[in-house]
Design an enzyme around this catalytic site. Structure first.
Site, PDB file in Angstrom:
ATOM      1  N   CYS A 258      -4.682   7.638  27.477  1.00 59.64           N
ATOM      2  CA  CYS A 258      -4.149   8.929  27.880  1.00 59.64           C
ATOM      3  C   CYS A 258      -5.223   9.900  28.311  1.00 59.64           C
ATOM      4  O   CYS A 258      -4.928  10.991  28.807  1.00 59.64           O
ATOM      5  CB  CYS A 258      -3.329   9.535  26.741  1.00 59.64           C
TER       6      CYS A 258
ATOM      7  N   CYS B 226     -42.618   4.261  -6.657  1.00 58.87           N
ATOM      8  CA  CYS B 226     -42.796   3.372  -5.507  1.00 58.87           C
ATOM      9  C   CYS B 226     -42.025   3.882  -4.298  1.00 58.87           C
ATOM     10  O   CYS B 226     -42.459   3.706  -3.155  1.00 58.87           O
ATOM     11  CB  CYS B 226     -42.362   1.964  -5.859  1.00 58.87           C
TER      12      CYS B 226
ATOM     13  N   HIS C 146     -38.267  17.941  13.726  1.00 59.15           N
ATOM     14  CA  HIS C 146     -37.255  17.991  14.775  1.00 59.15           C
ATOM     15  C   HIS C 146     -37.794  17.595  16.137  1.00 59.15           C
ATOM     16  O   HIS C 146     -37.056  17.088  16.980  1.00 59.15           O
ATOM     17  CB  HIS C 146     -36.647  19.390  14.842  1.00 59.15           C
TER      18      HIS C 146
ATOM     19  N   HIS D 262     -37.601  -2.214  -6.464  1.00 55.00           N
ATOM     20  CA  HIS D 262     -38.961  -1.811  -6.105  1.00 55.00           C
ATOM     21  C   HIS D 262     -39.065  -1.694  -4.587  1.00 55.00           C
ATOM     22  O   HIS D 262     -38.484  -2.494  -3.849  1.00 55.00           O
ATOM     23  CB  HIS D 262     -39.966  -2.836  -6.608  1.00 55.00           C
TER      24      HIS D 262
ATOM     25  N   CYS E 126     -33.265  24.011  14.871  1.00 58.64           N
ATOM     26  CA  CYS E 126     -34.710  23.920  14.977  1.00 58.64           C
ATOM     27  C   CYS E 126     -35.209  23.568  16.369  1.00 58.64           C
ATOM     28  O   CYS E 126     -35.271  22.406  16.750  1.00 58.64           O
ATOM     29  CB  CYS E 126     -35.252  22.918  13.988  1.00 58.64           C
TER      30      CYS E 126
ATOM     31  N   HIS F 241     -39.956  20.703   7.562  1.00 56.81           N
ATOM     32  CA  HIS F 241     -39.293  21.634   8.481  1.00 56.81           C
ATOM     33  C   HIS F 241     -39.139  22.997   7.819  1.00 56.81           C
ATOM     34  O   HIS F 241     -39.415  24.034   8.423  1.00 56.81           O
ATOM     35  CB  HIS F 241     -37.927  21.094   8.881  1.00 56.81           C
TER      36      HIS F 241
END
Length: 1588
Positions: free
Chosen positions: A169, A42, A153, A302, A145, A133
């Protein structure tokens, strides 16, 4: 959330508007994906549906034609194939096996996504993108990529920079570039932030959703100031590209989170990238709006998917092969999710104007060299690479979330190792191309490449950076400047950013107050990270921990030990890191478990690590940076994904500052990293560590799964509690508390029980039951909890039953035993079953003399009722807790009922005194009454019963109806084989207590039933009688014969009915014994009292009638003789089994056997009946007769339950009881023995009632049953007075009142009414019983009875064993148990015991005639020709409204009122067809043919006084069969059917008699016809007293 509506309303229309429907060719009709049991696919199916329905992906993927093929492990090929099927296949459900197999092979080394193993859908989705990919892009050149055709990508990946800027700072952490496919957010943080936002803003708007996600993604992710100034600052993330699909991963803290509904409500359908991140550098991204188009959900292990189908503009729900249309609006999805408790796992937001990728830059196919499997391992997931290893580790750790993270960890690229790791699977390809050994160099080179690419990206986007940092003078500055001095505006911006984010921070802090609400309670399902307690303290939400303590420890030392090339900010950052690392480790270490490595939302952990990394990009040389990150990350990564380093957010100024710095630092680092051997070795070590830890995690996972499996469901049930319950967390606590309280109460109850305080134990047990029932409601939403509570509840209920049984038994044992002690003892002693187990038993409810028909007609009647004393004792033993077992075992067919009795009652509770009385050894608890009679489990009992049936020759199946019957039976025994006797399973009574009735038990084996019919009832019934007893019996026989001849028709009718019923019903009525209803002790005692009262009256009547009965029907009186020692001997004699090897209940014998019964009734086959096992039938007949009598007796009983009145159609028990009662009277014993026998009849009645109890007996039925039972007992009393008449199976004449003299149950009652102690006329009592509300306690209710009936004889036995029965003699099943007793029915009505058996109150003894209780479903006993009739309302006795005779004065009518009960032979669902003749007509046989003999006379026995001669019993010709002819009767052609609702309220004065013809096969006649020596007189009296 109140603002959810705004989200939904704002985006709902836009989603539909933005997504224009595609052409029909664009997307084919939605198809499901198969997921066969055991495949657990599933998660993959959900990911596939999402990819297919994403228009951008589908169209882009369609353009891809070349890829690096991996052969059979090529995911790209598998995906192409499935997409082609989606587009072209005509099938509605497609297989995903190919892709599942390729996925498993690809990740085989990592043990991820293996066949048959459930995995995480979000991680699967992520890995699929990365696999794509790897297949379509040149990994060596595309660490980040940049390929334009890479769908993953170009469309999904988010290129981010993450950095911390101190507002105090101005210190900044090194920017961490990373790429993520999924942006993870903690649901806990999301809900907390939603609350904060609602508090701060009056009017939430849809635009808030993006901000909500941003705040939630950084919530609690505070970092120490890079310069260690003490400030805690938040991560800033900057999006550098413009993805067209944004995937939001929701990280849940448990599988069943209580936040599910809140999360769903907080989701918006429109998402602006500018709101999602602190800053967006791409102009397109700034303006883009994405809309929610898909959602993967999880619930109950599930995955399923919701997706917006652009073609039809509707939301669709995909659940593997099932595809359902939800609706056009998001709210429809929300509603379904809430109802289904779905947890959103993955949200997909798509740009409606998105376009497919450009395929122009696709490399020629030649460039893609297929990777050999040897080179390509599943590690290519990238986990084995530096960052990949980290990822792999996380993924291996088994946290699905980790995997998702790992893809998101692409951010890891940001961390050097992540460079390759960001494609969680990606680098493996590269690695595989290069030998694993080379992984060091390759990994280092990849890191360098990645750094270069990142720096290039940064350089190439200075404008973007400048835009984001608008006005930042540092935009163009070199990295050095950035390193040394952050731009002034940077701190300012940082401050501004802090100001902006302060709200979120404040929210996070303030949200701490909501922590209790949001705090996850259970182990996360998909989340690898756990919210650290420290973070909870600091942030107000549990933060996900990414690495274990080791990792933290390693991390800290690594950071500390690693020197940075540039210490400008190093010291501070380093110290910071130390502090941060230590602090962090603490937080992470909390509860850290390798397997629990959790995916941080969008890299919480990675960002932390990055921010905490001692060296900023600028300050640290790339090498050192790599080292630090690798080490800190890597080691922790071992436990913690590299995404810990993933930067979370960067201010634009940071980007500007960092742009140059990273470039310079990265450029510097590249050569170093190339040359660094250490970094490589570290990478290798890291990989090894990751692999090792991943393996450990896998082992842990396996162990946990094994433990869970061993525990049956889940070691931590709370993990699987339903969302509803989780949403009401307080309730769960209450549930557990209630359960604990119930357990403690139950334990206390057990303790008290051990001490012997049953009453207190029962009270506590009932209290525990009440609490458990309440708890069951609380657990209604949790299947597991509900099962747990239900189990405990059942245990408690069984214990309560057991306690009630014990109390009843004790009460029964305490009650005085009737003269026939054995009977009473048996009845009282019958142990009440702790729990009743369904056992199919054919039981002659009571057996008097063995039913074996005498060859002689006159003897036939007697003999059929005749049962040897031995059988009686055995019956008694059966009745006794142990004895029931033995009797059951002995009387296999009848044994069923006895088994039921045993089941119903505990042998322990059996009255031991009864045993003594019976001459049986007192057996403790379930000790054997006889060596044969051991208390056994029902199964064993059945076996025993069958075995004992043979053994119980003495326990003849037919209780001696009377002394004469017994004598006849004995005579017949002489004539017949003892085997026949053995077949009969009457309960033995103590010597001299031969029960006039015997209970024939038929185990649920048709063979036994058939066998029994074949066996002569005499042999089966006749017990070995002492010489004296046998002579007496013989002497009785002549008288009995005379009486039988007189009563023969009636007795035969009754016996025939019994025989017929029994014959039709296999002895082994296989009735699953219904679990005895647990009744309150009060009810039990009520019954006992009522019963005892009635019994007392009845027993008085009976005792008087016994003598009277004897006088009135000598034959009946004779059985008492047989009840004597002779009977006792018979009791001990084992009856041989039928040829089947089963004892035949006398009833089951051929009609020929029954003819003796028909003597009185006029059955032509009276002799034959005797010869056959009329006794077996006889008990049934008696029972049937008893019902007749019972009507009378019921009224007579008055206090007795109105069995007839309230008995439902399926209340067999009542009918049986009635029959038994009648039967008992039919077999009057000598003098007091009769009365004792009466008590035995009571027991018999008990036996009987259980016999036919319907499994679905309910309390209403019980009430009716109790009423019927009252009637039945009344009739039993009357019938007990009357001698049992032999009856043929064919001629089952229903002789309600055709009991001769006292022989008839009605006669007995009549006798008892006038002459017996009964103060009321039988008619009055019967009427009272019939009309009075069921006096029987609930335990006696018809429902109980009915249930008991289904249990067949078992319940009967049980009820007899019930302590409620004060008079032990009351044994429904075995007439033998009851010595022949006067036919006068005791006023007592058999009461259903908790075990489900009817019982008479102690003190009311009555002989019970054998009654064969048969269920409609049971087979007819072989060889039995009796037609069966189903008891129904009509068949059951009722009085017509118009009949005044039913008044208390009309005893005779009452007796008549007890009508023949026809019971389906063996059908578990017992249908009583009790035909009640009109009062004016007297008892009428449904068919003239079956009833002809039975109803020679109007079937209205004249009121018979206790002293009235047997002639007083009504004589009903048996010649007419139930089905053969109309019932005689002026008012109605035949007896009324109880199974059919009367025209008028039959509880009122009139019962419209309707003759219902039933085929013999369909129904069994369950009425006992008692001998009618004075049947004519009875009829006359009856007619006088009643007007039918």
């Amino acid at each position: 959330m109140s603002w959810k509506r705004n989200y939904f309303s704002g985006s709902r229309g836009s989603v539909q508007g933005m997504f224009a429907p595609r052409s029909s060719m664009s997307i084919a009709p939605s198809k499901g994906l198969s997921n066969e049991p055991g495949q657990n696919s599933c998660f993959l199916n959900s990911a596939l549906q999402v990819l297919w329905h994403l228009d951008i992906f589908r169209r882009s993927f369609r353009q891809l034609t070349t890829h690096k093929c991996m052969g059979d492990s090529c995911i790209f090929c598998a995906l192409k194939g499935i997409f082609n099927q989606f587009q072209c296949s005509s099938e509605k459900v497609l297989p995903s096996d190919t892709l599942r197999s390729a996925l498993a092979k690809t990740f085989q080394d990592e043990q991820r996504f293996q066949l048959g193993i459930m995995d995480d859908a979000a991680e699967c989705f992520e890995n699929l993108l990365m696999r794509i990919h790897f297949h379509i892009a040149d990994e060596t050149k595309e660490d980040i990529c940049t390929a334009q055709h890479c769908i993953s990508h170009q469309k999904f990946a988010m290129t981010l920079f993450e950095q911390c800027v101190c507002s105090s700072c101005g210190a900044t952490s090194d920017p961490l570039p990373f790429i993520q496919m999924v942006h993870y957010i903690s649901t806990t943080a999301l809900c907390n932030q939603a609350i904060c936002m609602l508090e701060k803003r009056e009017k939430p708007s849809p635009s808030m959703f993006g901000e909500l996600l941003q705040n939630a993604s950084t919530m609690g992710d505070l970092r120490n100031c890079p310069s260690n100034c003490g400030e805690r600052i938040r991560i800033r993330r900057v999006l550098m590209n413009a993805p067209q699909i944004i995937t939001i991963g929701l990280v849940w803290d448990s599988e069943h989170s209580d936040l599910a509904e809140d999360v769903i409500h907080s989701l918006g359908t429109c998402l602006k990238l500018g709101d999602l991140f602190f800053r967006v550098t791409d102009d397109r991204a700034k303006q883009s709006e994405l809309y929610l188009v898909g959602m993967i959900c999880y619930y109950g292990k599930h995955y399923s998917t919701f997706f917006f189908q652009t073609k039809i503009r509707k939301w669709m729900y995909f659940d593997d092969a099932h595809v359902k249309e939800i609706g056009p609006k998001w709210k429809d999805v929300v509603t379904k999710c809430i109802k289904g408790h779905y947890q959103p796992l993955l949200l997909l937001y798509a740009d409606p104007q998105g376009t497919p990728v450009s395929a122009q830059d696709l490399p020629p196919h030649a460039q893609f060299l297929p990777y050999t499997k040897t080179c390509y391992d599943s590690e290519d997931s990238g986990h084995l690479t530096d960052s990949e290893c980290n990822q792999k580790h996380t993924s291996k750790k088994g946290s699905l979330v980790e995997r998702r993270r790992s893809s998101g960890r692409v951010r890891r690229k940001g961390d050097e190792p992540q460079a390759s790791g960001y494609h969680s699977e990606g680098e493996t390809l590269k690695e595989k191309q290069a030998p694993r050994n080379a992984s060091k160099s390759s990994s280092s080179s990849r890191l360098k490449d990645f750094k270069e690419t990142v720096s290039n990206m940064i350089h190439s986007r200075p404008s973007l950076a400048s835009q984001t940092s608008a006005g930042s003078p540092c935009v163009g500055r070199a990295g050095d400047q950035l390193d040394k001095i952050p731009p002034r505006n940077f701190p300012l911006q940082a401050r501004g950013w802090e100001t902006e984010s302060t709200s979120s921070e404040a929210k996070s802090s303030s949200s701490s107050k909501y922590r209790p609400t949001w705090r996850p309670k259970r182990e996360s399902l998909n989340i690898d990270s756990i919210f650290s307690k420290d973070r909870r303290k600091h942030c107000g939400y549990t933060q996900l921990r990414t690495f274990p303590e080791d990792a933290a420890k390693e991390f800290t030392p690594d950071e500390v030990s690693k020197p940075t090339a540039n210490d400008i900010k190093d010291g501070g950052s380093r110290s910071q890191h130390k502090l941060w690392g230590t602090a962090r480790p603490g937080s992470h270490l909390l509860e850290q478990h390798p397997r629990l490595i959790q995916r941080m939302e969008s890299g919480y952990e990675s960002s932390e690590r990055n921010s905490s990394s001692p060296v900023s990009l600028d300050a640290a040389p790339p090498d050192s940076v790599n080292v630090y990150r690798d080490q800190s990350t890597k080691r922790p990564v071992g436990f913690v994904p590299s995404w810990r380093h993933i930067p979370k957010s960067h201010s634009s100024s940071i980007l500007e500052v960092d742009c140059t710095a990273p470039m310079t630092s990265w450029t510097k680092t590249q050569p170093l990293s190339d040359g660094e051997v250490t970094s490589r070795s570290e990478l290798d070590e890291l990989q090894e560590e990751v692999v090792r830890r991943a393996q450990e995690q896998e082992l842990r996972k396996k162990r946990e799964k094994e433990l869970e499996a061993a525990k049956g469901f889940n070691p931590h049930p709370s993990r699987y509690m339903d969302l509803d319950e989780l949403q009401n967390q307080g309730r769960s606590d209450g549930f557990e508390r209630s359960l604990q309280e119930a357990n403690s109460i139950f334990e206390e109850s057990l303790h008290l029980e051990q001490k012997g305080d049953c009453a207190a134990a029962l009270a506590l047990c009932n209290e525990a039951i009440s609490k458990l029932r309440l708890t069951l409601h609380d657990a209604s939403s949790s299947t597991h909890s509900r099962a747990l509570v239900d189990k405990k509840l059942q245990i408690s209920i069984r214990k309560a039953r057991s306690l009630q049984d014990r109390m009843q038994q004790q009460a029964s044992s305490q009650q005085p035993v009737q003269p026939s002690a054995s009977l009473p003892s048996q009845g009282g002693a019958l142990p009440q079953p702790t729990s009743e187990q369904p056992i199919t038993l054919q039981v002659l409810l009571n057996q008097e003399a063995q039913l074996e028909p005498c060859k002689d007609t006159e003897l036939g009647a007697t003999s059929s009722f005749f049962h040897s004393p031995a059988s009686c004792p055995e019956l008694h033993s059966s009745l006794i807790p142990e004895s029931p077992v033995s009797s059951v075992s002995q009387h296999s067919p009848p044994g069923t009922s006895s088994l039921k009795l045993l089941t119903s009652f505990e042998v322990d509770s059996v009255n031991r005194s009864a045993f003594h009385r019976q001459g049986l050894p007192k057996a403790t608890g379930r000790t054997e009454m006889n060596s044969q009679h051991e208390c056994l489990p029902l199964d064993a009992l059945e076996d025993r019963l069958q075995g004992h049936r043979e053994d119980n020759s003495c326990c003849s199946k037919f209780p001696p109806r009377e002394g004469r019957d017994i004598a006849q039976d004995q005579l017949f025994e002489g004539k017949k084989n003892p085997a026949d006797i053995s077949m009969g399973m009457p309960w033995s009574y103590s010597t001299g207590e031969a029960t006039s009735e015997r209970v024939i038990y038929s185990l649920n084996s048709p063979s036994s039933s058939s066998a029994q019919p074949s066996i002569p009832p005499y042999s089966s019934c006749h017990p070995i009688t002492s010489a004296a007893s046998s002579p007496v019996l013989h002497a009785a026989d002549p008288m009995q014969k005379l009486n039988q001849h007189v009563q023969a028709q009636s007795l035969q009718t009754s016996l025939t009915s019994k025989v017929v019923r029994s014959s039709e019903e296999p002895y082994r009525l296989e009735f699953p014994s219904t679990k005895g209803l647990v009744r309150s002790l009060a009810e039990q005692f009520q019954k006992m009292q009522n019963t005892s009262t009635r019994d007392v009256i009845g027993s008085q009547d009976r005792s008087l009638p016994n003598g009277v009965r004897k006088s009135s029907s000598p034959s009946d009186f004779m059985p008492p003789l047989s009840q004597g020692p002779g009977r006792e001997h018979c009791r001990w004699v084992k009856q041989p089994r039928s040829p089947d090897g089963r004892e035949r209940p006398p009833c089951w014998e051929d009609p020929a056997a029954h003819p003796p019964l028909s003597m009185g009734s006029g059955l032509p086959d009276g002799e034959t009946s005797r010869t056959a096992q009329p006794r077996l039938a006889e008990p049934d007949m008696y029972q049937g007769k008893l019902p007749q009598v019972t009507d009378i007796r019921s009224k007579e009983l008055g206090s007795s339950v109105n069995l007839g009145t309230s008995l439902p159609l399926d209340s067999w028990v009542n009918v049986t009881r009635l029959c038994d009662s009648q039967v008992k009277p039919s077999a009057p014993g000598p003098g007091d023995k009769s009365s004792s026998h009466d008590s035995h009849p009571r027991a018999t009645c008990l036996e009987r009632s259980p016999i036919l109890l319907h499994p679905h007996w309910d309390q209403d039925t019980e009430q009716e049953t109790s009423e019927l039972e009252s009637l039945y007992q009344a009739s039993l009393q009357a019938s007990s007075h009357t001698a049992y008449s032999d009856w043929r199976s064919q001629d089952v004449a229903w002789q309600p009142l055709s009991l001769a003299g006292s022989a008839d149950g009605m006669g007995r009652r009549l006798h008892s009414a006038p002459g017996l102690d009964l103060s009321k006329p039988l008619t009055a009592e019967m009427e009272h019983v019939l009309y009075e509300p069921s006096t029987v306690p609930v335990s006696q209710d018809s429902s109980n009875v009915r249930k008991k009936t289904l249990e067949t004889g078992h319940h009967c036995s049980s009820s007899s064993s019930l302590p409620v029965i004060h008079d032990p003699p009351v044994f429904l099943l075995d007439p033998k148990l009851y010595p022949p007793q006067p036919q006068f029915l005791s006023p007592d009505v058999l009461m259903p015991s908790m075990a489900g058996e009817p019982y008479r109150p102690p003190g009311t003894s009555r002989s019970v005639h054998q009654f064969l209780a048969m269920c409609d479903r049971d087979e007819t006993p072989q060889g039995v020709k009796y037609t069966g009739r189903t008891l129904n309302y009509r068949s059951l006795p009722h009085r017509s409204r118009t009949d005044a005779s039913w008044g208390p004065g009309s005893e005779t009518n009452q007796h008549i009122g007890a009508r023949v009960l026809t019971m389906p032979a063996c059908k578990p669902q017992l249908t009583y067809t009790a035909t009640l003749p009109e009062r004016h007509q007297g008892l009428q046989v449904p068919h003239a043919q079956s009833w002809g003999n039975l109803f020679h006379s109007p079937s209205h026995p004249s009121a018979v006084h206790p002293g009235s001669p047997p002639s007083s019993n009504l004589h009903v010709p048996l010649r007419s069969t139930w089905n053969s002819g109309p019932v005689l009767g002026s008012r109605t052609p035949g007896p009324r059917r109880i199974d059919m609702p009367p025209d008028d309220d039959w509880r009122q004065s009139s019962y419209p008699s309707q003759d219902r013809h039933r085929s013999p096969g369909e129904e069994r006649i369950m009425f006992a016809l008692s001998n009618a020596a004075g049947r004519e007189q009875n009829r006359v009296r009856f007619l006088q007293h009643s007007r039918w």
